[in-house]
Design an enzyme around this catalytic site. Structure first.
Site, PDB file in Angstrom:
ATOM      1  N   GLU A 162      21.203  -7.354 -13.680  1.00 15.49           N
ATOM      2  CA  GLU A 162      22.182  -7.536 -12.598  1.00 15.49           C
ATOM      3  C   GLU A 162      21.809  -8.769 -11.786  1.00 15.49           C
ATOM      4  O   GLU A 162      20.631  -8.972 -11.476  1.00 15.49           O
ATOM      5  CB  GLU A 162      22.206  -6.350 -11.620  1.00 15.49           C
ATOM      6  N   GLU A 183      17.479   1.374 -11.367  1.00 17.79           N
ATOM      7  CA  GLU A 183      16.857   1.227 -10.050  1.00 17.79           C
ATOM      8  C   GLU A 183      16.194   2.502  -9.502  1.00 17.79           C
ATOM      9  O   GLU A 183      16.733   3.152  -8.590  1.00 17.79           O
ATOM     10  CB  GLU A 183      17.875   0.671  -9.047  1.00 17.79           C
TER      11      GLU A 183
HETATM   12  C1  BGC Z   1      23.223  -1.571  -8.076  1.00 17.25           C
HETATM   13  C2  BGC Z   1      24.705  -1.734  -8.210  1.00 17.25           C
HETATM   14  C3  BGC Z   1      25.271  -2.343  -6.936  1.00 17.25           C
HETATM   15  C4  BGC Z   1      24.654  -3.702  -6.743  1.00 17.25           C
HETATM   16  C5  BGC Z   1      25.152  -4.462  -5.514  1.00 17.25           C
HETATM   17  C6  BGC Z   1      22.532  -2.736  -7.424  1.00 17.25           C
HETATM   18  O1  BGC Z   1      21.577  -2.240  -6.535  1.00 17.25           O
HETATM   19  O2  BGC Z   1      22.641  -1.235  -9.304  1.00 17.25           O
HETATM   20  O3  BGC Z   1      25.261  -0.498  -8.514  1.00 17.25           O
HETATM   21  O4  BGC Z   1      26.653  -2.405  -6.933  1.00 17.25           O
HETATM   22  O5  BGC Z   1      23.267  -3.588  -6.629  1.00 17.25           O
HETATM   23  O6  BGC Z   1      24.794  -3.786  -4.354  1.00 17.25           O
END
Ligand code: BGC
Length: 451
Positions: free
Chosen positions: A352, A166
């Site tokens: 993610e 990110e």
């Molecule tokens: C990040 C994670 C974070 C997740 C939830 C992402 O922006 O890479 O580290 O825990 O979002 O906020």
């Protein structure tokens, strides 16, 4: 009928600072998140919490990997703590740190789980911060050395790397609005330079990894504004595309800041004047040094709707939201991902996706999380629509394998498939993990049945 491609990779993810703990042992040096949590007690992190202990993954990784194996996880995305490898400015490698990550990989491989490594998930060594951190161009060289060390240490064990996680959060959250470490509020010129250094770091790391292991696949995990159309018309999809990558407003929030540099070797023409002033000074040798990734990682949670003219449609009053109040918008998995593929034409991993819920242990000793199951069901169903349209999505890494330290929100937000009791460090797999096991086992066909 939902049926994912045969070679689709199902997994889950986590990051070093969020789960490892053991912040000052075994030769690890401090990093900016250690410093941020320790220094700003009282106003930066909810309840003054820190990652000092986190989930103690450092000591309990075998137990965690056993749970992954029992639930059919095929790939685990985790990050390496740079300060465990290079604890100080001397250039000395901390053997215990290298050994730890080799052991984690071996445990995963013995369990039939593919390790997917992120080199940088925000925990910059303090010795680099003391030398200017992301504002010092020498970071490119330091990151390259670190990437090479890890590629040599993990060759034969790891086939997929993500260099950085990110860029938007590294630059904007850490240096623009200052809610993440190192907590700065810099002006546009300094911010845009950080984005540029992130792109150069990715490129240098990609070269170093490939020099060691030409067969390794190298990508990066990005996030940014994700949109979906009010109506599924060609015009409305066009508006989604246009607005997704338009950097005119909120330029730091576009998914395309760093990928455009790597793949097109330029900033999008829509950048505001302040950004253009810097972009115009970038020498051609920098652009030539940009490396096109082998794949793109997309981290996505919530997004927004736009109409045919590209105007934002406000989220409905009382609409569905997560525990941390993010909008639940599964459609971005379809349209947002399709827009990214249309722009770059590269294979995609969902690196993610997940939800924070108010999880707790029920009277029966279990953690029931129907909200997470419903969320994942909806998002995966939409992801399948993108795949059906021909978008080469290669895998899905749920965030997160376990509850963990959620940055400035501390431990209050729970994103895990596994519940962590932070008093005892006991692990309790949630209902959603059993549900996800079935999704994996059936390669997505279980999504055809609505519970
Ligand atoms: C990040 C994670 C974070 C997740 C939830 C992402 O922006 O890479 O580290 O825990 O979002 O906020």
């Amino acid at each position: 009928m939902i049926f994912f491609p045969d070679d689709f990779l199902w997994g889950a993810a986590c990051a070093s600072y969020q789960c490892e703990g053991v912040w000052n042992e075994d030769g690890k040096g401090p990093n900016i998140w250690d410093d941020f949590c320790h220094e700003y007690k009282g106003h930066r992190i909810r309840h003054d919490e820190t990652g000092d202990m986190a989930c103690d993954f450092y000591h309990r990784y075998r137990e965690d990997i056993a749970l992954m194996k029992a639930h059919g996880i095929q790939a685990f995305r985790f990050s390496i703590s740079w300060a465990r490898i290079y604890p100080d400015a001397s250039g000395r490698v901390n053997g215990a740190g290298v050994q730890f990550y080799q052991d984690v990989c071996d445990e995963l491989l013995h369990s039939g789980i593919e390790p997917m490594v992120t080199l940088y998930h925000w925990d910059l060594p303090s010795w680099i911060q003391e030398r200017g951190g992301w504002q010092n161009r020498q970071i490119v060289e330091w990151f390259g050395v670190y990437a090479r060390t890890m590629a040599e240490a993990l060759k034969g064990r790891v086939r997929k790397y993500m260099t950085v996680n990110e860029p938007m959060c590294i630059a904007n959250n850490g240096h623009g609005i200052g809610v993440f470490a190192p907590g700065y509020k810099l002006d546009v010129e300094k911010l845009v330079r950080i984005f540029h250094y992130v792109a150069l770091c990715h490129s240098e790391a990609q070269r170093q990894i490939k020099a060691v292991d030409p067969s390794a696949q190298v990508g990066l995990a990005c996030n940014g504004r994700m949109l979906y159309p009010e109506k599924d018309t060609p015009e409305n999809r066009e508006a989604v595309y246009r607005r997704t990558f338009d950097l005119h407003e909120n330029w730091t929030e576009g998914y395309n800041t760093v990928p455009d540099s790597l793949i097109f070797r330029r900033w999008d023409p829509s950048i505001p004047e302040g950004v253009r002033r810097f972009a115009d000074t970038i020498p051609s040798s920098d652009w030539e040094a940009m490396e096109k990734p082998d794949f793109l990682g997309v981290n996505l949670y919530g997004g927004g709707m736009v109409d045919e003219a590209g105007n934002d449609i406000p989220f409905p009053t009382g609409g569905p939201r997560t525990a941390n109040r993010w909008p639940i918008t599964p459609e971005i998995m379809h349209y947002g991902i399709a827009a990214i593929y249309r722009r770059y034409g590269l294979p995609i991993y969902i690196t993610e996706n997940g939800i924070s819920c108010n999880d707790r242990v029920f009277l029966d000793g279990k953690v029931h999380d129907p909200e997470r199951i419903d969320f994942l069901h909806r998002y995966l169903t939409e992801l399948y629509k993108a795949i059906q349209e021909g978008v080469p999505v290669k895998g899905y890494l749920q965030w997160s394998i376990m509850d963990n330290f959620e940055w400035a929100s501390g431990y209050e937000e729970r994103f895990g498939l596994v519940y962590i009791d932070y008093q005892t460090l006991e692990r309790i797999p949630k209902d959603s993990f059993a549900w996800y096991k079935q999704v994996i086992k059936s390669n997505g066909t279980s999504l055809n049945e609505i519970p």
